[in-house]
Design a protein around this motif. Structure first.
Motif, mmCIF file in Angstrom:
data_model
loop_
_atom_site.group_PDB
_atom_site.id
_atom_site.type_symbol
_atom_site.label_atom_id
_atom_site.label_comp_id
_atom_site.label_asym_id
_atom_site.label_seq_id
_atom_site.Cartn_x
_atom_site.Cartn_y
_atom_site.Cartn_z
ATOM 1 N N MET A 26 7.312 2.283 -2.085
ATOM 2 C CA MET A 26 6.235 3.114 -2.648
ATOM 3 C C MET A 26 5.091 2.231 -3.143
ATOM 4 S SD MET A 26 8.374 6.182 -4.613
ATOM 5 C CE MET A 26 7.698 5.709 -6.139
ATOM 6 N N GLN A 27 5.414 1.114 -3.786
ATOM 7 C CA GLN A 27 4.370 0.206 -4.274
ATOM 8 C C GLN A 27 3.651 -0.476 -3.107
ATOM 9 O OE1 GLN A 27 3.411 0.349 -7.392
ATOM 10 N NE2 GLN A 27 5.076 1.821 -7.630
ATOM 11 N N ARG A 28 4.405 -0.831 -2.061
ATOM 12 C CA ARG A 28 3.771 -1.410 -0.867
ATOM 13 C C ARG A 28 2.773 -0.431 -0.262
ATOM 14 N NH1 ARG A 28 9.523 -2.914 1.732
ATOM 15 N NH2 ARG A 28 9.790 -5.056 0.991
ATOM 16 N N VAL A 61 0.842 -10.987 -1.469
ATOM 17 C CA VAL A 61 2.110 -10.278 -1.629
ATOM 18 C C VAL A 61 3.011 -10.517 -0.417
ATOM 19 C CG1 VAL A 61 3.176 -8.014 -1.952
ATOM 20 C CG2 VAL A 61 1.172 -8.632 -3.274
ATOM 21 N N ALA A 62 2.443 -10.648 0.767
ATOM 22 C CA ALA A 62 3.262 -10.990 1.941
ATOM 23 C C ALA A 62 3.907 -12.359 1.739
ATOM 24 C CB ALA A 62 2.419 -10.973 3.207
ATOM 25 N N ALA A 63 3.133 -13.321 1.236
ATOM 26 C CA ALA A 63 3.683 -14.663 0.979
ATOM 27 C C ALA A 63 4.756 -14.621 -0.102
ATOM 28 C CB ALA A 63 2.560 -15.619 0.582
ATOM 29 N N ASP A 101 1.037 -8.472 9.359
ATOM 30 C CA ASP A 101 1.813 -9.555 8.770
ATOM 31 C C ASP A 101 2.561 -9.070 7.529
ATOM 32 O OD1 ASP A 101 2.553 -12.432 8.610
ATOM 33 O OD2 ASP A 101 1.474 -12.270 6.693
ATOM 34 N N TYR A 102 1.911 -8.248 6.708
ATOM 35 C CA TYR A 102 2.563 -7.710 5.517
ATOM 36 C C TYR A 102 3.744 -6.824 5.910
ATOM 37 C CZ TYR A 102 2.993 -5.455 0.897
ATOM 38 O OH TYR A 102 3.442 -4.972 -0.303
ATOM 39 N N GLU A 103 3.579 -6.047 6.962
ATOM 40 C CA GLU A 103 4.670 -5.194 7.436
ATOM 41 C C GLU A 103 5.857 -6.047 7.906
ATOM 42 O OE1 GLU A 103 6.470 -1.517 7.887
ATOM 43 O OE2 GLU A 103 4.588 -2.027 6.903
ATOM 44 N N ARG A 104 5.565 -7.144 8.611
ATOM 45 C CA ARG A 104 6.641 -8.047 9.047
ATOM 46 C C ARG A 104 7.347 -8.672 7.843
ATOM 47 N NH1 ARG A 104 2.717 -9.290 12.923
ATOM 48 N NH2 ARG A 104 2.054 -11.119 11.749
ATOM 49 N N THR A 152 4.710 -6.328 -6.899
ATOM 50 C CA THR A 152 3.921 -5.498 -5.981
ATOM 51 C C THR A 152 3.136 -4.448 -6.755
ATOM 52 O OG1 THR A 152 5.593 -5.892 -4.286
ATOM 53 C CG2 THR A 152 4.034 -4.105 -3.879
ATOM 54 N N ALA A 153 3.754 -3.843 -7.769
ATOM 55 C CA ALA A 153 3.046 -2.844 -8.585
ATOM 56 C C ALA A 153 1.869 -3.476 -9.318
ATOM 57 C CB ALA A 153 4.013 -2.202 -9.585
ATOM 58 N N ARG A 154 2.060 -4.678 -9.856
ATOM 59 C CA ARG A 154 0.968 -5.368 -10.546
ATOM 60 C C ARG A 154 -0.211 -5.570 -9.599
ATOM 61 N NH1 ARG A 154 3.425 -9.915 -11.806
ATOM 62 N NH2 ARG A 154 4.013 -9.174 -13.861
ATOM 63 N N HIS A 155 0.082 -6.051 -8.395
ATOM 64 C CA HIS A 155 -1.004 -6.334 -7.457
ATOM 65 C C HIS A 155 -1.579 -5.064 -6.835
ATOM 66 C CE1 HIS A 155 -0.768 -10.479 -8.265
ATOM 67 N NE2 HIS A 155 0.403 -10.662 -7.689
ATOM 68 N N ALA A 156 -0.785 -4.003 -6.739
ATOM 69 C CA ALA A 156 -1.342 -2.713 -6.304
ATOM 70 C C ALA A 156 -2.359 -2.227 -7.326
ATOM 71 C CB ALA A 156 -0.224 -1.690 -6.116
ATOM 72 N N GLY A 157 -2.067 -2.430 -8.610
ATOM 73 C CA GLY A 157 -3.036 -2.077 -9.657
ATOM 74 C C GLY A 157 -4.306 -2.909 -9.561
ATOM 75 N N HIS A 158 -4.153 -4.208 -9.292
ATOM 76 C CA HIS A 158 -5.334 -5.053 -9.083
ATOM 77 C C HIS A 158 -6.155 -4.514 -7.910
ATOM 78 C CE1 HIS A 158 -2.948 -8.643 -10.888
ATOM 79 N NE2 HIS A 158 -3.700 -8.100 -11.818
ATOM 80 N N ALA A 159 -5.462 -4.180 -6.824
ATOM 81 C CA ALA A 159 -6.158 -3.679 -5.628
ATOM 82 C C ALA A 159 -6.879 -2.372 -5.921
ATOM 83 C CB ALA A 159 -5.170 -3.508 -4.474
#
Length: 196
Positions: A26-28, A61-63, A101-104, A152-159
């Motif tokens: 969900m966060q992704r 986030v992928a890294a 790449d993120y999906e992979r 992921t949630a933290r960076h989703a908020g940044h995004a």
């Protein structure tokens, strides 16, 4: 313009591992939705006081997922601080390639977590990373999975903040557009030029 990212997988169940992976997914999906409708150039904009861009956050986030999946598999190669800092830089990679790449990376993470003997399986703490604790020897797969949800949630908020600063688009409008929700008087799916 950015291709439509995949919607989240519908992972609902009674198994703890499936439930936690569902929350991570969900966060992704929220993070990926922040790219929806942006051009490659717009995705690399850093419109706030930080240097963060939506494309850079996806790349980072992928890294991060790959690093933690490697830790679970005990393939840690040591701390590369320059590489970590560079993971936030979007470079000139097209958004479609970043999303793929993120999906992979997500599939690799999910596969690693599903292949682990259990959520209590130990994950050794690399002592070469200065911000990792020195007073414990191992986390568990469960701890790593919950940490990935948090990260992921933290960076989703940044995004969300970066995207809203670019064109006013809000997360719920973007998710509605990506997932094809009908307009309902409360949520209007995002369309270029229609953001709040």
């Amino acid at each position: 313009m950015t291709p439509k990212p995949p919607t989240q997988r519908n992972v609902i169940g009674t198994d703890e591992r499936e439930v936690l992976l569902g929350f991570l997914d969900m966060q992704r999906a929220t993070l990926r939705a922040a790219l929806y409708g942006l051009t490659d150039e717009e995705s690399r904009l850093s419109p706030s006081v930080s240097t963060l861009s939506v494309a850079g956050l996806i790349k980072h986030v992928a890294a991060v997922e790959r690093n933690w999946a490697g830790l679970i598999r005990q393939e840690h190669q040591g701390a590369d601080f320059k590489k970590h800092a560079e993971s936030f830089e979007p470079a000139d990679t097209p958004v479609a390639d970043l999303l793929a790449d993120y999906e992979r990376a997500a599939e690799e993470t999910d596969g690693t977590i599903l292949a682990a003997p259990g959520l209590n399986h130990p994950v050794p703490v690399p002592q070469s990373v200065p911000w990792f604790p020195k007073d414990i020897e191992a986390w568990t797969v469960r701890w790593v999975l919950v940490h990935l949800i948090e990260e992921t949630a933290r960076h989703a908020g940044h995004a969300d903040v970066v995207r809203e600063t670019i064109d006013g688009a809000q997360a719920v409008e973007l998710r509605a557009a990506v997932e094809g929700w009908p307009e309902n008087g409360f949520v209007k799916p995002w369309r270029r030029g229609s953001a709040s």
